[in-house]
Design a protein around this motif. Structure first.
Motif, PDB file in Angstrom:
ATOM      1  N   UNK A 201      -7.588  76.244   3.880  1.00 30.06           N
ATOM      2  CA  UNK A 201      -6.288  76.385   4.668  1.00 30.06           C
ATOM      3  C   UNK A 201      -5.745  74.883   4.990  1.00 30.06           C
ATOM      4  N   UNK A 202      -6.363  74.077   4.826  1.00 35.20           N
ATOM      5  CA  UNK A 202      -5.932  72.729   4.806  1.00 35.20           C
ATOM      6  C   UNK A 202      -4.790  72.420   4.090  1.00 35.20           C
ATOM      7  N   UNK A 203      -3.573  71.767   4.722  1.00 38.67           N
ATOM      8  CA  UNK A 203      -2.398  71.538   3.955  1.00 38.67           C
ATOM      9  C   UNK A 203      -2.335  70.298   3.460  1.00 38.67           C
ATOM     10  N   UNK A 204      -1.848  69.939   2.247  1.00 35.36           N
ATOM     11  CA  UNK A 204      -1.443  68.677   1.860  1.00 35.36           C
ATOM     12  C   UNK A 204      -0.035  68.586   1.127  1.00 35.36           C
ATOM     13  N   UNK A 205       0.495  67.513   0.900  1.00 36.40           N
ATOM     14  CA  UNK A 205       1.935  67.133   0.487  1.00 36.40           C
ATOM     15  C   UNK A 205       1.553  66.559  -0.956  1.00 36.40           C
ATOM     16  N   UNK A 206       1.834  67.236  -2.150  1.00 38.35           N
ATOM     17  CA  UNK A 206       1.546  66.739  -3.399  1.00 38.35           C
ATOM     18  C   UNK A 206       2.653  66.103  -4.034  1.00 38.35           C
ATOM     19  N   UNK A 207       2.515  64.773  -4.415  1.00 36.30           N
ATOM     20  CA  UNK A 207       3.620  63.940  -4.998  1.00 36.30           C
ATOM     21  C   UNK A 207       3.180  63.641  -6.582  1.00 36.30           C
ATOM     22  N   UNK A 208       3.863  64.127  -7.483  1.00 35.09           N
ATOM     23  CA  UNK A 208       3.568  63.962  -8.859  1.00 35.09           C
ATOM     24  C   UNK A 208       3.934  62.384  -9.286  1.00 35.09           C
ATOM     25  N   UNK A 209       3.062  61.754 -10.117  1.00 35.86           N
ATOM     26  CA  UNK A 209       2.958  60.220 -10.172  1.00 35.86           C
ATOM     27  C   UNK A 209       4.584  59.771 -10.593  1.00 35.86           C
ATOM     28  N   UNK A 210       4.972  60.468 -11.667  1.00 33.59           N
ATOM     29  CA  UNK A 210       6.303  59.925 -12.191  1.00 33.59           C
ATOM     30  C   UNK A 210       7.350  59.845 -11.304  1.00 33.59           C
ATOM     31  N   UNK A 211       7.300  61.048 -10.410  1.00 36.73           N
ATOM     32  CA  UNK A 211       8.370  60.912  -9.232  1.00 36.73           C
ATOM     33  C   UNK A 211       8.227  59.996  -8.207  1.00 36.73           C
ATOM     34  N   UNK A 212       6.894  59.528  -7.860  1.00 37.95           N
ATOM     35  CA  UNK A 212       6.623  58.467  -6.942  1.00 37.95           C
ATOM     36  C   UNK A 212       7.259  57.105  -7.671  1.00 37.95           C
ATOM     37  N   UNK A 213       6.753  57.051  -9.067  1.00 42.31           N
ATOM     38  CA  UNK A 213       7.345  55.789  -9.717  1.00 42.31           C
ATOM     39  C   UNK A 213       8.803  55.639  -9.700  1.00 42.31           C
ATOM     40  N   UNK A 214       9.574  56.814 -10.085  1.00 43.91           N
ATOM     41  CA  UNK A 214      11.051  56.778  -9.663  1.00 43.91           C
ATOM     42  C   UNK A 214      11.628  56.394  -8.439  1.00 43.91           C
ATOM     43  N   UNK A 215      10.794  56.676  -7.309  1.00 50.59           N
ATOM     44  CA  UNK A 215      11.041  56.286  -5.968  1.00 50.59           C
ATOM     45  C   UNK A 215      10.933  54.807  -5.687  1.00 50.59           C
ATOM     46  N   UNK A 216       9.828  54.340  -6.270  1.00 54.61           N
ATOM     47  CA  UNK A 216       9.716  53.108  -5.993  1.00 54.61           C
ATOM     48  C   UNK A 216      10.471  52.205  -6.931  1.00 54.61           C
ATOM     49  N   UNK A 217      10.907  52.500  -8.172  1.00 55.01           N
ATOM     50  CA  UNK A 217      12.232  52.069  -8.833  1.00 55.01           C
ATOM     51  C   UNK A 217      13.460  51.918  -8.193  1.00 55.01           C
ATOM     52  N   UNK A 218      13.756  52.976  -7.416  1.00 54.51           N
ATOM     53  CA  UNK A 218      15.039  53.306  -6.840  1.00 54.51           C
ATOM     54  C   UNK A 218      14.900  52.328  -5.429  1.00 54.51           C
ATOM     55  N   UNK A 219      13.670  52.142  -4.832  1.00 58.57           N
ATOM     56  CA  UNK A 219      13.836  51.100  -3.858  1.00 58.57           C
ATOM     57  C   UNK A 219      13.987  49.719  -4.231  1.00 58.57           C
ATOM     58  N   UNK A 220      13.856  49.552  -5.403  1.00 55.54           N
ATOM     59  CA  UNK A 220      14.265  48.185  -5.838  1.00 55.54           C
ATOM     60  C   UNK A 220      15.819  48.003  -5.960  1.00 55.54           C
ATOM     61  N   UNK A 221      16.497  48.877  -5.896  1.00 57.25           N
ATOM     62  CA  UNK A 221      17.969  48.737  -5.947  1.00 57.25           C
ATOM     63  C   UNK A 221      18.592  48.877  -4.844  1.00 57.25           C
ATOM     64  N   UNK A 222      17.780  49.135  -3.667  1.00 56.22           N
ATOM     65  CA  UNK A 222      18.399  49.436  -2.265  1.00 56.22           C
ATOM     66  C   UNK A 222      18.398  48.228  -1.451  1.00 56.22           C
ATOM     67  N   UNK A 223      19.364  48.015  -0.875  1.00 58.26           N
ATOM     68  CA  UNK A 223      19.484  46.894   0.379  1.00 58.26           C
ATOM     69  C   UNK A 223      18.242  47.203   1.363  1.00 58.26           C
ATOM     70  N   UNK A 224      17.656  46.347   1.611  1.00 61.26           N
ATOM     71  CA  UNK A 224      16.608  46.391   2.709  1.00 61.26           C
ATOM     72  C   UNK A 224      17.467  46.226   4.439  1.00 61.26           C
ATOM     73  N   UNK A 225      16.754  47.500   4.917  1.00 66.76           N
ATOM     74  CA  UNK A 225      17.462  47.253   6.208  1.00 66.76           C
ATOM     75  C   UNK A 225      16.350  48.009   7.160  1.00 66.76           C
ATOM     76  N   UNK A 226      16.800  48.013   8.471  1.00 63.94           N
ATOM     77  CA  UNK A 226      15.881  48.599   9.599  1.00 63.94           C
ATOM     78  C   UNK A 226      15.502  50.020   9.218  1.00 63.94           C
ATOM     79  N   UNK A 227      16.160  50.958   8.538  1.00 65.32           N
ATOM     80  CA  UNK A 227      16.043  52.214   8.426  1.00 65.32           C
ATOM     81  C   UNK A 227      15.026  52.477   7.348  1.00 65.32           C
TER      82      UNK A 227
END
Length: 302
Positions: free
Chosen positions: A196-222
């Protein structure tokens, strides 16, 4: 703009996928760490060896640093906490000092872990949740985050901390999915916990797209501190039933009701916080499992 990107820990599961994606860009990539496999791409340079101040001296001054090195297993950290400490913290300390002294313009994206939440993890875990790790692995990630935050405050280093949840996909040769398929090959279908334990499953290619998107974003407090999850909790029983069916097994999973040390009952990111990051929800769990099972079966034939 062509940037100089340094990837630390590029030989690991997430790191190797990130290097493969970056190698398809026009950026100048340098990869440092152990177990490196050359992509054969001319814009990727490799520095093989343990991460240390010595290897950082050999690196070209980067614009951006992806840090994916360190301990990667709760179970291993429980067996040998000193080794997990040594894999996670000393080279990070050396890196932060290097950034302070020689690379003040560089930006750091550090992959921590949702294991830092520990006892306070839930099926709606917010980045504002107080950290209370349950394993040396989670503790060392928390200490790493605190080191980074100290250097950010004290020396104005530009840094982001990302806490991935349960990342899975082709190339992962450990943890639940790999272990379950390996056991199924032996005719074994029993697992820890009650399912019954719940986990949040993230597919590897989705995580990579997320990290690549971070590269293009300005860093801020949020966005200095981010969860990397889908916000959708899946019970272990449901996941394993889907996995076994996808792999062609008709057996249903059996659970021992014995919990695994160091693991919280539920570990799912806050859905509301993840709405802003649709990249993490691109691939359905069923499709991700089909791809993983296909890759797993290929390994049998190699």
């Amino acid at each position: 703009m062509r940037r100089k990107i340094l990837v630390l820990g590029g030989g690991g599961f997430i790191g190797s996928h990130l290097v493969a994606a970056l190698s398809q860009t026009q950026h100048q990539i340098q990869v440092a760490g152990n177990n490196l496999l050359s992509s054969g791409n001319s814009n990727v340079d490799y520095l093989s060896g343990n991460l240390s101040s010595q290897i950082y001296q050999q690196c070209t001054t980067p614009d951006l640093i992806f840090h994916l090195a360190g301990g990667a297993s709760v179970a291993s950290s429980l067996q040998d906490p000193n080794h997990d400490f040594d894999k996670t913290l000393p080279h990070l300390s050396a890196l932060l000092h290097k950034m302070q002294v020689d690379w003040p313009q560089a930006r750091l994206i550090y992959l921590s872990s949702a294991a830092v939440y520990g006892e306070n993890a839930s099926n709606n875990t917010s980045i504002r949740c107080q950290l209370k790790p349950m394993s040396p692995y989670g503790l060392h990630k928390q200490l790493a985050e605190e080191m980074i935050q100290f250097y950010s405050r004290r020396y104005n280093i530009s840094a982001q901390i990302v806490r991935p949840f349960s990342v899975y996909g082709e190339g992962l040769r450990k943890q639940l999915l790999w272990d379950a398929l390996s056991k199924a090959q032996r005719g074994e279908f029993s697992y820890f916990g009650d399912g019954e334990q719940q986990r949040d499953w993230v597919y590897i290619h989705d995580l990579i797209d997320f990290l690549l998107q971070l590269m293009t974003q300005q860093l801020n407090k949020q966005n200095q501190l981010l969860n990397a999850g889908t916000g959708d909790g899946i019970a272990i029983k449901t996941l394993l039933t889907m996995l076994l069916k996808t792999a062609g097994y008709h057996q249903t999973p059996i659970f021992s009701s014995i919990g695994k040390p160091g693991d919280p009952d539920n570990l799912v990111s806050c859905r509301q916080e993840q709405i802003s990051y649709p990249q993490l929800q691109q691939t359905s769990l069923q499709l991700g499992l089909e791809r993983y099972v296909g890759w797993f079966k290929q390994q049998e034939r190699l």
